[in-house]
Design a protein around this motif. Structure first.
Motif, PDB file in Angstrom:
ATOM      1  N   SER A 204      -5.812   4.063  -8.395  1.00  0.00           N
ATOM      2  CA  SER A 204      -6.542   4.943  -9.296  1.00  0.00           C
ATOM      3  C   SER A 204      -5.611   5.635 -10.294  1.00  0.00           C
ATOM      4  O   SER A 204      -6.077   6.223 -11.258  1.00  0.00           O
ATOM      5  CB  SER A 204      -7.285   6.009  -8.498  1.00  0.00           C
ATOM      6  N   GLY A 205      -4.332   5.594 -10.068  1.00  0.00           N
ATOM      7  CA  GLY A 205      -3.438   6.280 -10.996  1.00  0.00           C
ATOM      8  C   GLY A 205      -1.984   6.030 -10.658  1.00  0.00           C
ATOM      9  O   GLY A 205      -1.496   4.897 -10.699  1.00  0.00           O
ATOM     10  N   LEU A 206      -1.312   7.099 -10.287  1.00  0.00           N
ATOM     11  CA  LEU A 206       0.124   7.035 -10.035  1.00  0.00           C
ATOM     12  C   LEU A 206       0.481   6.639  -8.612  1.00  0.00           C
ATOM     13  O   LEU A 206       1.520   6.028  -8.361  1.00  0.00           O
ATOM     14  CB  LEU A 206       0.737   8.424 -10.276  1.00  0.00           C
ATOM     15  N   GLY A 207      -0.360   7.015  -7.652  1.00  0.00           N
ATOM     16  CA  GLY A 207      -0.007   6.918  -6.241  1.00  0.00           C
ATOM     17  C   GLY A 207       0.480   5.551  -5.809  1.00  0.00           C
ATOM     18  O   GLY A 207       1.454   5.420  -5.060  1.00  0.00           O
ATOM     19  N   GLY A 208      -0.172   4.500  -6.320  1.00  0.00           N
ATOM     20  CA  GLY A 208       0.179   3.141  -5.912  1.00  0.00           C
ATOM     21  C   GLY A 208       1.604   2.756  -6.262  1.00  0.00           C
ATOM     22  O   GLY A 208       2.129   1.757  -5.756  1.00  0.00           O
ATOM     23  N   LEU A 209       2.236   3.549  -7.124  1.00  0.00           N
ATOM     24  CA  LEU A 209       3.637   3.262  -7.470  1.00  0.00           C
ATOM     25  C   LEU A 209       4.551   3.408  -6.254  1.00  0.00           C
ATOM     26  O   LEU A 209       5.614   2.791  -6.201  1.00  0.00           O
ATOM     27  CB  LEU A 209       4.103   4.185  -8.604  1.00  0.00           C
ATOM     28  N   THR A 210       4.141   4.229  -5.254  1.00  0.00           N
ATOM     29  CA  THR A 210       4.951   4.328  -4.028  1.00  0.00           C
ATOM     30  C   THR A 210       4.894   3.001  -3.268  1.00  0.00           C
ATOM     31  O   THR A 210       5.855   2.615  -2.614  1.00  0.00           O
ATOM     32  CB  THR A 210       4.475   5.491  -3.106  1.00  0.00           C
ATOM     33  N   VAL A 211       3.766   2.287  -3.369  1.00  0.00           N
ATOM     34  CA  VAL A 211       3.649   0.960  -2.753  1.00  0.00           C
ATOM     35  C   VAL A 211       4.460  -0.055  -3.561  1.00  0.00           C
ATOM     36  O   VAL A 211       5.195  -0.878  -3.012  1.00  0.00           O
ATOM     37  CB  VAL A 211       2.164   0.527  -2.668  1.00  0.00           C
ATOM     38  N   MET A 212       4.351   0.041  -4.873  1.00  0.00           N
ATOM     39  CA  MET A 212       5.102  -0.869  -5.749  1.00  0.00           C
ATOM     40  C   MET A 212       6.603  -0.757  -5.482  1.00  0.00           C
ATOM     41  O   MET A 212       7.318  -1.767  -5.449  1.00  0.00           O
ATOM     42  CB  MET A 212       4.801  -0.536  -7.212  1.00  0.00           C
ATOM     43  N   GLN A 213       7.060   0.466  -5.280  1.00  0.00           N
ATOM     44  CA  GLN A 213       8.494   0.688  -5.008  1.00  0.00           C
ATOM     45  C   GLN A 213       8.953  -0.106  -3.780  1.00  0.00           C
ATOM     46  O   GLN A 213      10.013  -0.735  -3.800  1.00  0.00           O
ATOM     47  CB  GLN A 213       8.712   2.188  -4.771  1.00  0.00           C
ATOM     48  N   GLU A 214       8.145  -0.088  -2.729  1.00  0.00           N
ATOM     49  CA  GLU A 214       8.518  -0.825  -1.509  1.00  0.00           C
ATOM     50  C   GLU A 214       8.446  -2.335  -1.727  1.00  0.00           C
ATOM     51  O   GLU A 214       9.237  -3.087  -1.157  1.00  0.00           O
ATOM     52  CB  GLU A 214       7.617  -0.409  -0.343  1.00  0.00           C
ATOM     53  N   ILE A 215       7.486  -2.775  -2.549  1.00  0.00           N
ATOM     54  CA  ILE A 215       7.375  -4.209  -2.858  1.00  0.00           C
ATOM     55  C   ILE A 215       8.619  -4.665  -3.635  1.00  0.00           C
ATOM     56  O   ILE A 215       9.181  -5.724  -3.371  1.00  0.00           O
ATOM     57  CB  ILE A 215       6.073  -4.504  -3.647  1.00  0.00           C
ATOM     58  N   ILE A 216       9.061  -3.832  -4.562  1.00  0.00           N
ATOM     59  CA  ILE A 216      10.267  -4.169  -5.341  1.00  0.00           C
ATOM     60  C   ILE A 216      11.483  -4.291  -4.417  1.00  0.00           C
ATOM     61  O   ILE A 216      12.287  -5.212  -4.534  1.00  0.00           O
ATOM     62  CB  ILE A 216      10.519  -3.111  -6.450  1.00  0.00           C
ATOM     63  N   LYS A 217      11.586  -3.340  -3.458  1.00  0.00           N
ATOM     64  CA  LYS A 217      12.731  -3.378  -2.532  1.00  0.00           C
ATOM     65  C   LYS A 217      12.731  -4.664  -1.709  1.00  0.00           C
ATOM     66  O   LYS A 217      13.772  -5.278  -1.495  1.00  0.00           O
ATOM     67  CB  LYS A 217      12.651  -2.187  -1.560  1.00  0.00           C
ATOM     68  N   LEU A 218      11.552  -5.058  -1.232  1.00  0.00           N
ATOM     69  CA  LEU A 218      11.469  -6.185  -0.299  1.00  0.00           C
ATOM     70  C   LEU A 218      11.412  -7.525  -1.022  1.00  0.00           C
ATOM     71  O   LEU A 218      11.890  -8.543  -0.497  1.00  0.00           O
ATOM     72  CB  LEU A 218      10.212  -6.020   0.573  1.00  0.00           C
ATOM     73  N   LEU A 219      10.825  -7.531  -2.212  1.00  0.00           N
ATOM     74  CA  LEU A 219      10.615  -8.790  -2.948  1.00  0.00           C
ATOM     75  C   LEU A 219      11.156  -8.635  -4.372  1.00  0.00           C
ATOM     76  O   LEU A 219      10.397  -8.638  -5.351  1.00  0.00           O
ATOM     77  CB  LEU A 219       9.117  -9.127  -2.980  1.00  0.00           C
ATOM     78  N   PRO A 220      12.465  -8.494  -4.498  1.00  0.00           N
ATOM     79  CA  PRO A 220      13.038  -8.128  -5.800  1.00  0.00           C
ATOM     80  C   PRO A 220      12.889  -9.192  -6.895  1.00  0.00           C
ATOM     81  O   PRO A 220      13.066  -8.868  -8.069  1.00  0.00           O
ATOM     82  CB  PRO A 220      14.518  -7.873  -5.469  1.00  0.00           C
ATOM     83  N   ASN A 221      12.572 -10.428  -6.505  1.00  0.00           N
ATOM     84  CA  ASN A 221      12.455 -11.474  -7.536  1.00  0.00           C
ATOM     85  C   ASN A 221      11.047 -11.666  -8.072  1.00  0.00           C
ATOM     86  O   ASN A 221      10.832 -12.469  -8.974  1.00  0.00           O
ATOM     87  CB  ASN A 221      12.966 -12.818  -6.981  1.00  0.00           C
ATOM     88  N   GLU A 222      10.091 -10.950  -7.499  1.00  0.00           N
ATOM     89  CA  GLU A 222       8.695 -11.141  -7.917  1.00  0.00           C
ATOM     90  C   GLU A 222       8.388 -10.368  -9.198  1.00  0.00           C
ATOM     91  O   GLU A 222       8.809  -9.224  -9.362  1.00  0.00           O
ATOM     92  CB  GLU A 222       7.739 -10.654  -6.812  1.00  0.00           C
ATOM     93  N   ASN A 223       7.619 -10.996 -10.069  1.00  0.00           N
ATOM     94  CA  ASN A 223       7.059 -10.285 -11.225  1.00  0.00           C
ATOM     95  C   ASN A 223       5.856  -9.468 -10.759  1.00  0.00           C
ATOM     96  O   ASN A 223       5.053  -9.949  -9.966  1.00  0.00           O
ATOM     97  CB  ASN A 223       6.576 -11.266 -12.297  1.00  0.00           C
ATOM     98  N   LEU A 224       5.749  -8.254 -11.281  1.00  0.00           N
ATOM     99  CA  LEU A 224       4.663  -7.377 -10.843  1.00  0.00           C
ATOM    100  C   LEU A 224       3.880  -6.847 -12.042  1.00  0.00           C
ATOM    101  O   LEU A 224       4.464  -6.489 -13.069  1.00  0.00           O
ATOM    102  CB  LEU A 224       5.222  -6.192 -10.047  1.00  0.00           C
ATOM    103  N   ILE A 225       2.571  -6.814 -11.895  1.00  0.00           N
ATOM    104  CA  ILE A 225       1.712  -6.146 -12.887  1.00  0.00           C
ATOM    105  C   ILE A 225       0.967  -5.028 -12.176  1.00  0.00           C
ATOM    106  O   ILE A 225       0.261  -5.261 -11.201  1.00  0.00           O
ATOM    107  CB  ILE A 225       0.687  -7.115 -13.515  1.00  0.00           C
TER     108      ILE A 225
END
Lengths: 273, 273
Positions: B19-40
């Protein structure tokens, strides 16, 4: 012919819109002052709160709300939301071919009537305060006034959560209003429709020498004047109230009673506009 | 032929919405674990917060967000919002022909891994708690567990206002979590993406014996497993991040850094869906 049109028009309802519940505090004052008028209230609860949204989307939502009310054949539109009044009133006046009034000018007027020393504060949402609209009005009319605008973004969720008499609300009031304590202000405007529910705690914090002003009363008077001027006061002797919301009619009914001061019936939930 | 399709599909980006900013905390963990993935990342800031909206509108907004991401040609969708995961995951799985994962199941799984005495609490928005989804999961798998669900609706505005380290947040934590103090719980799940920013204060209040769990980490692991199973891990060695929001790209850039833990570039503001 003109008389006949007016005969019809003046018995149409008054349209009121807000982002959710807050505007019911304005509706309450309109009911007190104009008990014979039919009222249609539109609460855009799917998009609430407006106070932390951008100018662009506040204008977008306000135009959609007003056009919905226009379709319900209202004779005048009251923008019972400070954030919408601050950002969208000009756009609404331009787009609509019926009278529109907001809460900013009446609030400003009653603030200026209340102050004796011209040291005043305005409390509002981030959107309302960032719009600088009160600052512009005060600088235009009273360039020597000392003006303290304070954004109090947590007041809305505190009120929405029913904590308007809770000691934590007093602590938030202390946090936001502390900078006013040594400014010798004698009047403060509650420039958000949720804030009147915190009036008692705000009054306690600021002390009896400060007049705490709810623009809802002045808005109802401004509406009455407008209707008188345009010969649009109803000729009927009874009234009815209808409510439309874009999210959760049940929640609106339950929580809305605190804001309106009476039971809410006849609520219809429609799709977000 | 199948291999060739997968070769193409696996290098598509991962779509994430909130809904806004909160999901960025999930995105941060995805970046850490899957650093080669493109994210939208899609933040539906025009309609935030979801946590106090009705099930009907949460489903409506979630479907619109997911369809927008599908048009951007993503290979999988992560629902990085507990309220949307609680109410809309089934509808999303039914409507979309690509894999969708939410934050509920991973959060529940890590809560059950963390507890030793099966006395646990879940903190969430009113929508998430009222959905009873954690209660159903716990009763299904661990019918003898003691379960304490607590709606903490003011945590989101406190975090959105940047007060996540403020003493007033500690007082609100005290207010909401006091009923847990004598329940001997040993694990608590932060079932809202905003709450990890309050983790330190919550941990201080509950004490060291209680494990405070952020489902973002487990969600990133669940996503990795899903990509591995479906042979959808990217073959690329570099990544890019794109952001879409429905309100106020500027505010999203500034406040989002607190949630993502890095600078946010490449944000596009689009019309509310």
């Amino acid at each position: 012919m003109k008389t006949e049109v007016n005969m019809l028009t003046k018995d149409l309802p008054i349209g009121i819109f807000d982002s959710g519940l807050g505007g019911l505090t304005v509706m309450q004052e309109i009911i007190k002052l104009l008990p014979n008028e039919n009222l249609i209230y539109f609460g855009d609860s799917a998009h609430l709160p407006y106070g932390n949204k951008s100018q662009k989307n506040i204008i977008r939502y306000s135009l959609a709300n007003a056009k919905f009310l226009q379709k319900q054949k209202v004779k005048v539109i009251v923008v019972a939301c400070n954030s919408a009044s601050a950002y969208a009133l000009d756009a609404l006046k331009k787009e609509l071919d019926l009278p529109v009034i907001g809460v900013i000018a009446p609030g400003f007027f009653s603030l200026m009537q209340a102050t004796k020393n011209f040291k005043v504060a305005v409390l509002g949402t981030r959107a309302t305060i960032n719009s600088n609209i009160y600052q512009k009005l005060i600088l235009q009319k009273h360039p020597k006034a000392s003006f303290y605008p304070i954004a109090c973004p947590l007041f809305v969720p505190l009120v929405e959560e029913g904590l308007h008499k809770h000691h934590l609300s007093s602590l938030h009031i202390h946090e936001y209003l502390q900078p006013l304590k040594d400014k010798n202000i004698d009047a403060v405007l509650l420039a958000c429709t949720h804030y009147p529910l915190l009036k008692e705690l705000i009054q306690n914090y600021l002390g009896k020498k400060v007049l705490v002003i709810d623009p809802a009363i002045a808005t109802a008077h401004a509406l009455k004047e407008l209707l008188e001027e345009q010969k649009l006061l109803t000729s009927k002797k009874s009234s009815s109230y209808k409510f439309f919301v874009t999210d959760d009619a049940k929640k609106f009914k339950i929580l809305g009673q605190n804001f309106l001061g009476m039971e809410i019936k006849n609520v219809k939930e429609i799709e977000p506009l």
